[in-house]
Motif scaffolding. Structure first.
Motif, mmCIF file in Angstrom:
data_model
loop_
_atom_site.group_PDB
_atom_site.id
_atom_site.type_symbol
_atom_site.label_atom_id
_atom_site.label_comp_id
_atom_site.label_asym_id
_atom_site.label_seq_id
_atom_site.Cartn_x
_atom_site.Cartn_y
_atom_site.Cartn_z
ATOM 1 N N ALA A 205 -64.938 68.228 71.789
ATOM 2 C CA ALA A 205 -63.326 66.906 73.133
ATOM 3 C C ALA A 205 -62.567 68.065 73.795
ATOM 4 C CB ALA A 205 -63.148 66.097 71.488
ATOM 5 N N ARG A 206 -62.434 68.597 72.972
ATOM 6 C CA ARG A 206 -61.207 69.484 73.986
ATOM 7 C C ARG A 206 -62.439 70.379 75.186
ATOM 8 N NH1 ARG A 206 -58.862 72.529 70.298
ATOM 9 N NH2 ARG A 206 -57.415 70.901 70.133
ATOM 10 N N GLU A 211 -63.025 71.007 80.548
ATOM 11 C CA GLU A 211 -64.357 70.694 81.807
ATOM 12 C C GLU A 211 -63.670 69.785 82.865
ATOM 13 O OE1 GLU A 211 -68.885 71.247 81.792
ATOM 14 O OE2 GLU A 211 -68.347 69.450 81.355
ATOM 15 N N GLY A 212 -63.493 68.577 82.390
ATOM 16 C CA GLY A 212 -63.660 67.595 83.865
ATOM 17 C C GLY A 212 -62.327 68.061 84.363
ATOM 18 N N LEU A 213 -60.649 68.431 83.551
ATOM 19 C CA LEU A 213 -59.762 68.184 84.031
ATOM 20 C C LEU A 213 -59.794 69.171 85.500
ATOM 21 C CD1 LEU A 213 -57.214 67.815 81.118
ATOM 22 C CD2 LEU A 213 -57.314 66.531 82.946
ATOM 23 N N ASN A 214 -60.765 70.139 84.806
ATOM 24 C CA ASN A 214 -60.966 71.509 86.317
ATOM 25 C C ASN A 214 -62.159 71.365 87.095
ATOM 26 O OD1 ASN A 214 -59.764 73.234 85.047
ATOM 27 N ND2 ASN A 214 -60.767 73.810 83.490
ATOM 28 N N VAL A 218 -62.774 65.458 89.869
ATOM 29 C CA VAL A 218 -62.220 64.461 89.195
ATOM 30 C C VAL A 218 -60.421 64.667 89.614
ATOM 31 C CG1 VAL A 218 -61.049 64.631 86.525
ATOM 32 C CG2 VAL A 218 -62.820 65.123 87.106
ATOM 33 N N LYS A 219 -60.263 66.703 89.976
ATOM 34 C CA LYS A 219 -59.006 66.420 90.899
ATOM 35 C C LYS A 219 -58.130 65.736 92.467
ATOM 36 C CE LYS A 219 -59.020 71.553 89.101
ATOM 37 N NZ LYS A 219 -58.798 72.853 89.647
ATOM 38 N N TYR A 223 -57.750 57.447 89.530
ATOM 39 C CA TYR A 223 -58.336 57.264 88.284
ATOM 40 C C TYR A 223 -58.996 58.391 87.353
ATOM 41 C CZ TYR A 223 -60.291 53.616 85.474
ATOM 42 O OH TYR A 223 -60.586 52.103 85.419
ATOM 43 N N ASN A 224 -60.292 58.769 87.617
ATOM 44 C CA ASN A 224 -60.640 59.993 87.003
ATOM 45 C C ASN A 224 -59.930 61.005 86.153
ATOM 46 O OD1 ASN A 224 -62.502 58.957 88.866
ATOM 47 N ND2 ASN A 224 -63.960 59.948 87.315
ATOM 48 N N MET A 225 -58.623 61.689 87.323
ATOM 49 C CA MET A 225 -57.931 62.538 86.790
ATOM 50 C C MET A 225 -57.102 62.207 85.416
ATOM 51 S SD MET A 225 -56.932 65.673 86.367
ATOM 52 C CE MET A 225 -56.835 66.416 87.957
ATOM 53 N N ASN A 226 -56.813 60.374 85.239
ATOM 54 C CA ASN A 226 -56.248 60.005 84.596
ATOM 55 C C ASN A 226 -56.767 59.404 83.423
ATOM 56 O OD1 ASN A 226 -52.583 58.959 85.099
ATOM 57 N ND2 ASN A 226 -54.194 59.208 87.144
ATOM 58 N N GLN A 227 -57.427 59.630 83.341
ATOM 59 C CA GLN A 227 -59.176 59.300 82.144
ATOM 60 C C GLN A 227 -58.947 60.284 81.614
ATOM 61 O OE1 GLN A 227 -62.830 57.818 84.221
ATOM 62 N NE2 GLN A 227 -62.358 56.038 82.940
ATOM 63 N N TYR A 228 -58.699 61.863 82.013
ATOM 64 C CA TYR A 228 -58.278 62.354 80.947
ATOM 65 C C TYR A 228 -56.932 62.724 80.541
ATOM 66 C CZ TYR A 228 -63.701 64.011 82.941
ATOM 67 O OH TYR A 228 -64.530 63.857 82.793
#
Length: 571
Positions: A205-206, A211-214, A218-219, A223-228
């Motif tokens: 999960a981590r 990977e998503g935050l980077n 997403v950046k 919306y996607n950033m706040n999902q992560y």
């Protein structure tokens, strides 16, 4: 008056936007219009997105382009509330009913399923996803098969089948060539990370959260950033880093609440759990109260609501506020009924309409593969030989199993008869012997989170539950039993796991099966009932569930057990 003003304001804003941008929109093709719509929609600029979709639909109708008209209906339904959105999807179905190709009607069913899912009608969502999947398979449209499978995986995750859902999300995350776009690919990653948190695959999960935050995609998307951020907060809650979790979850909540997105309820729940773990009742109640207000307004539920209302009810019971206690009991009963209805339907229909057809499809794929690799005759002969060998194998296996089941049944009957005889002859001795192990067990086991007085009260209630045979009632769940004995599900689950050495489902099934084993030996009339009647008598909804529980507990089947009882009596 306020509502009329808002409607007029929205109308004139829409008109102004449309008129001021009409010339520039004329220069764009359908793909460019769609991209522009997506930019506005993802930025939560609903007014602008709606104007784009209206222009798109008008342009397509004017050009008598059926496929683009259908796409216009699809875009515009995304900007409307449920009743009107459903009408647009139905219009999409109507205009494409005679369209040839491999897209419709499968796409319409999948889109309609998404609409029902968004508005918490999971029964209708599943039915439409299944129809979409069936048409996609008939038309051999790989993309739409993938979309249907992914959406059904969301339902599996909602049901708590996160291990099964994770397989689907992982497959499409790693095999998404020409299937998912950048947004869909990212949602697979979000969903997979969520499932891994739920099944305690913390490192995995981590990895996907980081990977998503980077990710550049997403950046640039709030919306996607706040999902992560929400997922990271959940992960920190899971690993007991409460202060870090609260900081991340608060940021995510501020964003989701600002756009009135349903994710705010999930974030509020996680915030409440953080403060519950920190023993801060006031903050826990604050966040859980907010959840109830949102759920009441939107009527969108989620499985953890049972826990929310249990905490609220217990809090106001302890504080002596009868009015609020009664209010939250009423709210709990309404929400619990909806959740229970959806869970019952999904648990049955997901297996019947999705899992079983998938197995049959898998079998068909194997047969087709054999036909493609070998000549028709060779394949046919091979299959016949295989079937014959399997028939022989299963014949002997069945006979062997039947013999083993009869032996198990005979041993069970002798054991129960011996026990009943000893009970009659040595009732007082049996009572003394039965009490000693219970006492030893309660002394040897410790509860980590349940206060001792609460634990003893729950154990006493469980004794009553067993002695008065309340376990024979239909529809008993962990939630309903917790409510009946006036505790919460977490406490009850821990007591059962610790003192009974089993989870709630196993505990309930074992009580029912132990009862029926004894009753079948004792009661000739009860033994004469059909299996469905026996199943209903001891609290099961169907004979299949009863048979599975019986075999798991005993190693034999109800029918064999009854036959052996009759043999022992007649012999």
């Amino acid at each position: 008056m306020k509502q009329i003003f808002l409607l007029l304001f929205t109308f004139f804003c829409s008109l102004f936007f449309t008129q001021s941008k009409i010339d520039s929109l004329r220069l764009l093709n359908y793909e460019e219009l769609k991209n522009k719509f997506n930019v506005y929609d993802e930025s939560n600029k609903k007014l602008e997105a709606k104007a784009i979709s209206q222009y798109y639909l008008s342009k397509a109708k004017k050009e008598k382009n059926i496929l683009e008209t259908a796409e216009g209906y699809n875009l515009i339904h995304l900007t409307e509330d449920f009743p009107l959105a459903l009408k647009y999807v139905d219009s999409m179905a109507m205009i494409t009913k005679n369209v040839k190709g491999d897209i419709y009607p499968a796409r319409t069913f999948i889109i309609k399923g998404n609409l029902y899912y968004k508005y918490d009608n999971l029964k209708a969502a599943l039915d439409n996803y299944i129809l979409g999947l069936e048409y996609s398979k008939r038309q051999k449209n790989v993309k739409q098969i993938a979309y249907a499978n992914m959406n059904i995986a969301y339902l599996n995750s909602y049901m708590g089948n996160n291990k099964e859902a994770a397989k689907t999300f992982r497959y499409y995350l790693l095999n998404s060539q020409n299937i998912t776009d950048e947004y869909q690919h990212d949602q697979m990653r979000v969903s997979l990370a969520y499932c891994y948190i739920k099944i305690n695959k913390i490192d995995s999960a981590r990895f996907f959260i980081q990977e998503g935050l980077n990710s550049p995609f997403v950046k640039k998307n709030k919306y996607n950033m706040n999902q992560y951020l929400y997922l990271s907060g959940q992960l920190n809650l899971k690993t007991k880093n409460y202060q870090t979790a609260i900081a991340e979850l608060t940021k995510a909540y501020n964003y989701f609440s600002s756009i009135n997105d349903n994710n705010q309820n999930f974030v509020l729940y996680s915030l409440g759990k953080c403060y519950e773990e920190l023993h801060n009742k006031q903050e826990t109640i604050k966040y859980f109260t907010q959840i109830d207000a949102h759920v009441k307004e939107t009527e969108v539920t989620f499985p953890e609501l049972g826990d929310v209302y249990t905490v609220l009810i217990d809090y106001y019971r302890e504080s002596g506020d009868k009015e609020k206690q009664l209010y939250y009991i009423d709210r709990f009963l309404k929400v619990d009924k909806k959740l229970d209805d959806q869970f019952r339907y999904l648990s049955t229909e997901l297996h019947k309409k999705y899992d079983t057809p998938n197995l049959l499809q898998e079998k068909e794929d194997i047969i087709n593969e054999l036909k493609n690799k070998k000549t028709f005759l060779y394949a046919s002969v091979s299959i016949l030989i295989l079937i014959l060998l399997m028939f022989i194998y299963f014949y002997f296996k069945t006979k062997k199993a039947e013999k083993r089941h009869r032996k198990i049944a005979q041993d069970l009957i002798h054991l129960i008869e011996k026990r009943n005889l000893e009970t009659i002859e040595n009732k007082n001795d049996q009572q003394i012997e039965a009490e000693e192990p219970v006492k030893a067990e309660s002394e040897s086991k410790t509860i980590k989170t349940v206060p001792e007085d609460v634990a003893q009260s729950i154990l006493k209630d469980l004794d009553t539950f067993e002695n008065k045979r309340h376990f024979l009632k239909n529809g008993i769940t962990l939630t309903s039993l917790a409510k009946n004995i006036k505790t919460n599900t977490a406490y009850l689950s821990e007591i059962i796991n610790t003192h009974k050495d089993k989870n709630f489902t196993t505990y309930l099934n074992d009580l029912r099966i132990d009862y029926v084993l004894d009753q079948l030996v004792k009661d000739k009339k009860f033994r004469s009932y059909k299996l469905p009647v026996i199943a209903e008598e001891i609290g099961y909804n169907n004979v299949q569930a009863f048979s599975i529980a019986f075999k798991k507990r005993t190693g034999t089947t109800p029918s064999i057990y009854i036959k052996e009882i009759e043999k022992s009596i007649s012999g």
